[in-house]
Scaffold this motif. Structure first.
Motif, mmCIF file in Angstrom:
data_model
loop_
_atom_site.group_PDB
_atom_site.id
_atom_site.type_symbol
_atom_site.label_atom_id
_atom_site.label_comp_id
_atom_site.label_asym_id
_atom_site.label_seq_id
_atom_site.Cartn_x
_atom_site.Cartn_y
_atom_site.Cartn_z
ATOM 1 N N GLN A 15 -72.451 -62.945 -47.976
ATOM 2 C CA GLN A 15 -71.418 -63.471 -48.547
ATOM 3 C C GLN A 15 -71.795 -64.748 -49.387
ATOM 4 O OE1 GLN A 15 -68.690 -65.002 -45.590
ATOM 5 N NE2 GLN A 15 -67.446 -62.999 -45.324
ATOM 6 N N LEU A 16 -72.859 -65.521 -48.742
ATOM 7 C CA LEU A 16 -73.489 -66.711 -49.266
ATOM 8 C C LEU A 16 -74.458 -66.252 -50.644
ATOM 9 C CD1 LEU A 16 -74.398 -68.800 -46.520
ATOM 10 C CD2 LEU A 16 -72.608 -69.345 -48.238
ATOM 11 N N ASP A 17 -74.996 -64.967 -50.422
ATOM 12 C CA ASP A 17 -76.020 -64.478 -51.506
ATOM 13 C C ASP A 17 -75.030 -63.876 -52.643
ATOM 14 O OD1 ASP A 17 -78.443 -63.889 -52.410
ATOM 15 O OD2 ASP A 17 -77.905 -61.649 -52.033
ATOM 16 N N GLN A 18 -73.824 -63.488 -52.245
ATOM 17 C CA GLN A 18 -72.758 -63.020 -53.495
ATOM 18 C C GLN A 18 -72.490 -64.488 -54.028
ATOM 19 O OE1 GLN A 18 -69.694 -60.727 -51.357
ATOM 20 N NE2 GLN A 18 -71.116 -58.890 -51.263
ATOM 21 N N GLN A 19 -72.118 -65.366 -53.621
ATOM 22 C CA GLN A 19 -71.719 -66.572 -54.105
ATOM 23 C C GLN A 19 -72.752 -67.316 -54.858
ATOM 24 O OE1 GLN A 19 -70.177 -69.332 -50.886
ATOM 25 N NE2 GLN A 19 -68.436 -68.295 -50.782
ATOM 26 N N ARG A 20 -73.810 -67.119 -54.453
ATOM 27 C CA ARG A 20 -74.934 -67.701 -55.390
ATOM 28 C C ARG A 20 -75.316 -66.737 -56.447
ATOM 29 N NH1 ARG A 20 -80.491 -67.441 -52.248
ATOM 30 N NH2 ARG A 20 -79.951 -65.349 -52.727
ATOM 31 N N THR A 21 -75.006 -65.597 -56.362
ATOM 32 C CA THR A 21 -75.290 -64.772 -57.647
ATOM 33 C C THR A 21 -74.210 -65.090 -58.834
ATOM 34 O OG1 THR A 21 -76.193 -62.990 -56.176
ATOM 35 C CG2 THR A 21 -75.328 -62.402 -58.326
ATOM 36 N N MET A 22 -72.877 -65.283 -58.104
ATOM 37 C CA MET A 22 -71.817 -65.480 -59.283
ATOM 38 C C MET A 22 -72.305 -67.058 -59.636
ATOM 39 S SD MET A 22 -67.711 -66.112 -58.249
ATOM 40 C CE MET A 22 -68.190 -67.949 -57.488
ATOM 41 N N LEU A 23 -72.472 -68.033 -58.821
ATOM 42 C CA LEU A 23 -72.644 -69.176 -59.368
ATOM 43 C C LEU A 23 -74.159 -69.462 -60.580
ATOM 44 C CD1 LEU A 23 -72.362 -71.390 -56.131
ATOM 45 C CD2 LEU A 23 -70.810 -71.239 -58.533
ATOM 46 N N ARG A 24 -74.885 -68.393 -60.190
ATOM 47 C CA ARG A 24 -76.049 -68.328 -61.017
ATOM 48 C C ARG A 24 -75.676 -67.666 -62.486
ATOM 49 N NH1 ARG A 24 -80.248 -65.389 -58.044
ATOM 50 N NH2 ARG A 24 -80.573 -67.522 -57.288
ATOM 51 N N ASN A 25 -74.653 -66.710 -62.112
ATOM 52 C CA ASN A 25 -74.310 -66.120 -63.450
ATOM 53 C C ASN A 25 -73.398 -67.091 -64.634
ATOM 54 O OD1 ASN A 25 -73.860 -64.186 -65.412
ATOM 55 N ND2 ASN A 25 -71.646 -63.889 -64.251
ATOM 56 N N ARG A 26 -72.786 -67.891 -63.697
ATOM 57 C CA ARG A 26 -72.042 -69.026 -64.333
ATOM 58 C C ARG A 26 -72.943 -70.055 -65.239
ATOM 59 N NH1 ARG A 26 -66.290 -68.783 -63.708
ATOM 60 N NH2 ARG A 26 -66.187 -71.049 -64.342
ATOM 61 N N VAL A 27 -73.832 -70.258 -64.399
ATOM 62 C CA VAL A 27 -74.882 -71.481 -64.959
ATOM 63 C C VAL A 27 -75.404 -70.847 -65.991
ATOM 64 C CG1 VAL A 27 -76.748 -72.494 -64.509
ATOM 65 C CG2 VAL A 27 -75.191 -72.627 -62.742
ATOM 66 N N ALA A 28 -75.924 -69.364 -65.997
ATOM 67 C CA ALA A 28 -76.367 -68.965 -67.284
ATOM 68 C C ALA A 28 -75.560 -68.901 -68.483
ATOM 69 C CB ALA A 28 -77.158 -67.420 -66.946
ATOM 70 N N LEU A 29 -74.023 -68.669 -68.161
ATOM 71 C CA LEU A 29 -73.236 -68.623 -69.243
ATOM 72 C C LEU A 29 -73.118 -69.939 -69.891
ATOM 73 C CD1 LEU A 29 -70.722 -66.183 -67.874
ATOM 74 C CD2 LEU A 29 -72.291 -65.664 -69.419
ATOM 75 N N LEU A 30 -73.360 -70.989 -69.346
ATOM 76 C CA LEU A 30 -73.087 -72.220 -69.621
ATOM 77 C C LEU A 30 -74.403 -72.854 -70.199
ATOM 78 C CD1 LEU A 30 -70.783 -73.933 -66.893
ATOM 79 C CD2 LEU A 30 -70.206 -73.396 -69.392
#
Length: 80
Positions: free
Chosen positions: A34-49
Motif C-alpha cells: 500500500q505504501l509503495d502504491q502511494q509512493r508511486t502515485m505521489l512520485r507521479n504527481r510530483v513529476a506532473l508539477l
C-alpha cells in the motif's frame, strides 16, 4: 533438558510462535505494498508539477482547490 525442549516448542520464539510471525510478515508486506502504491502515485504527481513542464490540468486543479474558486458557468458537484 525437558525445560529447554518445552521452551523450544512453546516459548516466545518457539514453534507455536512461528504462525504468528508468518501472519505479522504477511500484514507488513500488505502494508508495504500500500505504501509503495502511494509512493508511486505521489512520485507521479510530483513529476506532473515539475516547473519546467507542469501539467496544466493538475495545476488548475490544485489552484482551484487551494483558492476555492470556480468559473460562473461551472457546475460544482460535492463528493462525500
Amino acid at each position: 533438558m525437558g525445560f529447554f525442549g518445552a521452551y523450544a516448542v512453546t516459548g516466545s520464539n518457539g514453534i507455536f510462535a512461528l504462525g504468528d510471525y508468518k501472519q505479522q510478515i504477511a500484514a507488513h508486506e500488505r502494508q508495504y505494498q500500500q505504501l509503495d502504491q502511494q509512493r508511486t502515485m505521489l512520485r507521479n504527481r510530483v513529476a506532473l508539477l515539475d516547473p519546467r513542464h507542469a501539467n496544466p490540468d493538475l495545476v488548475d486543479e490544485l489552484v482551484r482547490k487551494e483558492l476555492n474558486v470556480a468559473h460562473p458557468d461551472e457546475v460544482i458537484i460535492p463528493l462525500k
